[in-house]
Design a protein around this motif. Structure first.
Motif, PDB file in Angstrom:
ATOM      1  N   ALA A  33       0.831  -1.195   0.000  1.00 51.26           N
ATOM      2  CA  ALA A  33       0.000   0.000   0.000  1.00 51.26           C
ATOM      3  C   ALA A  33       0.873   1.254   0.000  1.00 51.26           C
ATOM      4  O   ALA A  33       0.457   2.308  -0.460  1.00 51.26           O
ATOM      5  CB  ALA A  33      -0.916  -0.004   1.213  1.00 51.26           C
ATOM      6  N   PHE A  34       2.102   1.106   0.543  1.00 50.31           N
ATOM      7  CA  PHE A  34       3.056   2.214   0.581  1.00 50.31           C
ATOM      8  C   PHE A  34       4.371   1.735  -0.016  1.00 50.31           C
ATOM      9  O   PHE A  34       4.740   0.577   0.139  1.00 50.31           O
ATOM     10  CB  PHE A  34       3.296   2.686   2.016  1.00 50.31           C
ATOM     11  CG  PHE A  34       2.097   3.361   2.617  1.00 50.31           C
ATOM     12  CD1 PHE A  34       1.924   4.724   2.487  1.00 50.31           C
ATOM     13  CD2 PHE A  34       1.139   2.626   3.288  1.00 50.31           C
ATOM     14  CE1 PHE A  34       0.826   5.354   3.025  1.00 50.31           C
ATOM     15  CE2 PHE A  34       0.032   3.243   3.833  1.00 50.31           C
ATOM     16  CZ  PHE A  34      -0.140   4.609   3.702  1.00 50.31           C
ATOM     17  N   LYS A  35       5.063   2.634  -0.685  1.00 52.23           N
ATOM     18  CA  LYS A  35       6.360   2.263  -1.251  1.00 52.23           C
ATOM     19  C   LYS A  35       7.442   3.209  -0.738  1.00 52.23           C
ATOM     20  O   LYS A  35       7.188   4.399  -0.511  1.00 52.23           O
ATOM     21  CB  LYS A  35       6.318   2.283  -2.775  1.00 52.23           C
ATOM     22  CG  LYS A  35       6.190   3.660  -3.384  1.00 52.23           C
ATOM     23  CD  LYS A  35       6.235   3.565  -4.888  1.00 52.23           C
ATOM     24  CE  LYS A  35       6.200   4.943  -5.514  1.00 52.23           C
ATOM     25  NZ  LYS A  35       6.254   4.881  -6.982  1.00 52.23           N
ATOM     26  N   PRO A  36       8.659   2.688  -0.549  1.00 51.63           N
ATOM     27  CA  PRO A  36       9.753   3.546  -0.101  1.00 51.63           C
ATOM     28  C   PRO A  36      10.331   4.336  -1.278  1.00 51.63           C
ATOM     29  O   PRO A  36      10.535   3.794  -2.360  1.00 51.63           O
ATOM     30  CB  PRO A  36      10.767   2.547   0.449  1.00 51.63           C
ATOM     31  CG  PRO A  36      10.510   1.294  -0.305  1.00 51.63           C
ATOM     32  CD  PRO A  36       9.046   1.282  -0.627  1.00 51.63           C
ATOM     33  N   VAL A  37      10.563   5.600  -1.031  1.00 54.71           N
ATOM     34  CA  VAL A  37      11.206   6.455  -2.028  1.00 54.71           C
ATOM     35  C   VAL A  37      12.466   7.013  -1.372  1.00 54.71           C
ATOM     36  O   VAL A  37      12.406   7.586  -0.290  1.00 54.71           O
ATOM     37  CB  VAL A  37      10.268   7.589  -2.473  1.00 54.71           C
ATOM     38  CG1 VAL A  37      10.983   8.529  -3.434  1.00 54.71           C
ATOM     39  CG2 VAL A  37       9.015   7.007  -3.125  1.00 54.71           C
ATOM     40  N   ILE A  38      13.591   6.815  -2.037  1.00 56.18           N
ATOM     41  CA  ILE A  38      14.885   7.210  -1.481  1.00 56.18           C
ATOM     42  C   ILE A  38      15.304   8.554  -2.051  1.00 56.18           C
ATOM     43  O   ILE A  38      15.338   8.742  -3.262  1.00 56.18           O
ATOM     44  CB  ILE A  38      15.960   6.149  -1.800  1.00 56.18           C
ATOM     45  CG1 ILE A  38      15.560   4.795  -1.210  1.00 56.18           C
ATOM     46  CG2 ILE A  38      17.318   6.589  -1.255  1.00 56.18           C
ATOM     47  CD1 ILE A  38      16.466   3.650  -1.626  1.00 56.18           C
ATOM     48  N   ASP A  39      15.623   9.478  -1.163  1.00 52.86           N
ATOM     49  CA  ASP A  39      16.194  10.764  -1.566  1.00 52.86           C
ATOM     50  C   ASP A  39      17.703  10.559  -1.649  1.00 52.86           C
ATOM     51  O   ASP A  39      18.399  10.534  -0.635  1.00 52.86           O
ATOM     52  CB  ASP A  39      15.832  11.844  -0.543  1.00 52.86           C
ATOM     53  CG  ASP A  39      16.357  13.215  -0.947  1.00 52.86           C
ATOM     54  OD1 ASP A  39      17.211  13.304  -1.866  1.00 52.86           O
ATOM     55  OD2 ASP A  39      15.923  14.200  -0.329  1.00 52.86           O
ATOM     56  N   GLN A  40      18.190  10.388  -2.872  1.00 48.28           N
ATOM     57  CA  GLN A  40      19.614  10.067  -3.071  1.00 48.28           C
ATOM     58  C   GLN A  40      20.530  11.188  -2.590  1.00 48.28           C
ATOM     59  O   GLN A  40      21.691  10.940  -2.249  1.00 48.28           O
ATOM     60  CB  GLN A  40      19.882   9.761  -4.551  1.00 48.28           C
ATOM     61  CG  GLN A  40      19.113   8.572  -5.085  1.00 48.28           C
ATOM     62  CD  GLN A  40      19.513   7.227  -4.467  1.00 48.28           C
ATOM     63  OE1 GLN A  40      20.488   7.130  -3.736  1.00 48.28           O
ATOM     64  NE2 GLN A  40      18.734   6.207  -4.750  1.00 48.28           N
ATOM     65  N   LYS A  41      20.032  12.414  -2.528  1.00 48.06           N
ATOM     66  CA  LYS A  41      20.875  13.538  -2.069  1.00 48.06           C
ATOM     67  C   LYS A  41      21.149  13.442  -0.566  1.00 48.06           C
ATOM     68  O   LYS A  41      22.175  13.892  -0.091  1.00 48.06           O
ATOM     69  CB  LYS A  41      20.201  14.871  -2.394  1.00 48.06           C
ATOM     70  CG  LYS A  41      20.129  15.150  -3.877  1.00 48.06           C
ATOM     71  CD  LYS A  41      19.390  16.442  -4.146  1.00 48.06           C
ATOM     72  CE  LYS A  41      19.211  16.625  -5.640  1.00 48.06           C
ATOM     73  NZ  LYS A  41      18.275  17.699  -5.960  1.00 48.06           N
ATOM     74  N   LYS A  42      20.206  12.875   0.177  1.00 48.89           N
ATOM     75  CA  LYS A  42      20.369  12.741   1.621  1.00 48.89           C
ATOM     76  C   LYS A  42      21.071  11.442   2.020  1.00 48.89           C
ATOM     77  O   LYS A  42      21.647  11.347   3.100  1.00 48.89           O
ATOM     78  CB  LYS A  42      19.006  12.758   2.311  1.00 48.89           C
ATOM     79  CG  LYS A  42      18.329  14.080   2.362  1.00 48.89           C
ATOM     80  CD  LYS A  42      16.962  13.842   2.964  1.00 48.89           C
ATOM     81  CE  LYS A  42      16.424  14.946   3.759  1.00 48.89           C
ATOM     82  NZ  LYS A  42      15.135  14.595   4.378  1.00 48.89           N
ATOM     83  N   CYS A  43      21.009  10.432   1.168  1.00 50.79           N
ATOM     84  CA  CYS A  43      21.531   9.110   1.492  1.00 50.79           C
ATOM     85  C   CYS A  43      23.043   9.157   1.739  1.00 50.79           C
ATOM     86  O   CYS A  43      23.791   9.758   0.960  1.00 50.79           O
ATOM     87  CB  CYS A  43      21.218   8.130   0.346  1.00 50.79           C
ATOM     88  SG  CYS A  43      21.824   6.447   0.645  1.00 50.79           S
ATOM     89  N   GLU A  62      27.115   0.767  -6.580  1.00 52.15           N
ATOM     90  CA  GLU A  62      28.433   1.247  -6.162  1.00 52.15           C
ATOM     91  C   GLU A  62      28.363   2.440  -5.198  1.00 52.15           C
ATOM     92  O   GLU A  62      29.020   2.465  -4.174  1.00 52.15           O
ATOM     93  CB  GLU A  62      29.262   1.622  -7.384  1.00 52.15           C
ATOM     94  CG  GLU A  62      30.704   1.935  -7.046  1.00 52.15           C
ATOM     95  CD  GLU A  62      31.542   2.134  -8.285  1.00 52.15           C
ATOM     96  OE1 GLU A  62      32.473   2.946  -8.232  1.00 52.15           O
ATOM     97  OE2 GLU A  62      31.256   1.484  -9.305  1.00 52.15           O
ATOM     98  N   LYS A  63      27.547   3.430  -5.522  1.00 53.60           N
ATOM     99  CA  LYS A  63      27.530   4.635  -4.696  1.00 53.60           C
ATOM    100  C   LYS A  63      26.189   4.917  -4.048  1.00 53.60           C
ATOM    101  O   LYS A  63      26.060   5.882  -3.299  1.00 53.60           O
ATOM    102  CB  LYS A  63      27.944   5.840  -5.544  1.00 53.60           C
ATOM    103  CG  LYS A  63      29.378   5.771  -5.971  1.00 53.60           C
ATOM    104  CD  LYS A  63      29.817   7.029  -6.638  1.00 53.60           C
ATOM    105  CE  LYS A  63      31.305   6.906  -6.986  1.00 53.60           C
ATOM    106  NZ  LYS A  63      31.839   8.094  -7.583  1.00 53.60           N
ATOM    107  N   TYR A  64      25.190   4.140  -4.338  1.00 56.83           N
ATOM    108  CA  TYR A  64      23.875   4.364  -3.751  1.00 56.83           C
ATOM    109  C   TYR A  64      23.075   3.073  -3.789  1.00 56.83           C
ATOM    110  O   TYR A  64      23.554   2.045  -4.263  1.00 56.83           O
ATOM    111  CB  TYR A  64      23.143   5.509  -4.471  1.00 56.83           C
ATOM    112  CG  TYR A  64      22.930   5.294  -5.951  1.00 56.83           C
ATOM    113  CD1 TYR A  64      21.748   4.741  -6.423  1.00 56.83           C
ATOM    114  CD2 TYR A  64      23.915   5.638  -6.874  1.00 56.83           C
ATOM    115  CE1 TYR A  64      21.561   4.531  -7.769  1.00 56.83           C
ATOM    116  CE2 TYR A  64      23.744   5.443  -8.226  1.00 56.83           C
ATOM    117  CZ  TYR A  64      22.554   4.895  -8.672  1.00 56.83           C
ATOM    118  OH  TYR A  64      22.369   4.686 -10.005  1.00 56.83           O
ATOM    119  N   VAL A  65      21.877   3.150  -3.248  1.00 58.66           N
ATOM    120  CA  VAL A  65      20.982   1.994  -3.241  1.00 58.66           C
ATOM    121  C   VAL A  65      19.699   2.337  -3.993  1.00 58.66           C
ATOM    122  O   VAL A  65      19.337   3.508  -4.125  1.00 58.66           O
ATOM    123  CB  VAL A  65      20.635   1.541  -1.805  1.00 58.66           C
ATOM    124  CG1 VAL A  65      21.845   0.974  -1.100  1.00 58.66           C
ATOM    125  CG2 VAL A  65      20.015   2.661  -1.018  1.00 58.66           C
TER     126      VAL A  65
END
Length: 94
Positions: A33-43, A62-65
């Motif tokens: 019902a909900f999906k995770p959204v990654i803010d790559q700038k904050k990761c 390599e540098k992010y997920v």
């Protein structure tokens, strides 16, 4: 003539794994019902989301997920464990 269905009592204890690796065939991501959204700038690439994901739906690059939405069930553990709160749970649009 209808075939009689077996009840739960006819199942063996522990069940069977008929084909190793068969779970990859079953894309379970459409349950959420909900999906995770990654803010790559904050990761900060700490990989805690990757470690804690119970469905191995976090893909380590390599540098992010990234999230593999084919298998992510939207449990939110990744968002809860993220120390910098770069993962937001967003309501899934259907």
């Amino acid at each position: 003539m209808s075939e009689k269905k077996l009840g739960w009592k006819s199942l063996s204890i522990g069940g069977y794994l008929l084909e190793p690796g068969s779970a990859m065939k079953y894309k379970t991501g459409d349950w959420r019902a909900f999906k995770p959204v990654i803010d790559q700038k904050k990761c900060i690439n700490c990989l805690l989301c990757w470690i804690y994901c119970p469905d191995s739906a976090i893909i380590r690059l390599e540098k992010y997920v990234e999230v593999n939405y084919d298998y992510c069930k939207g449990c939110g553990i990744c968002a809860n464990e993220c120390p910098v709160k770069c993962i937001t749970m967003v309501e899934e649009e259907r």
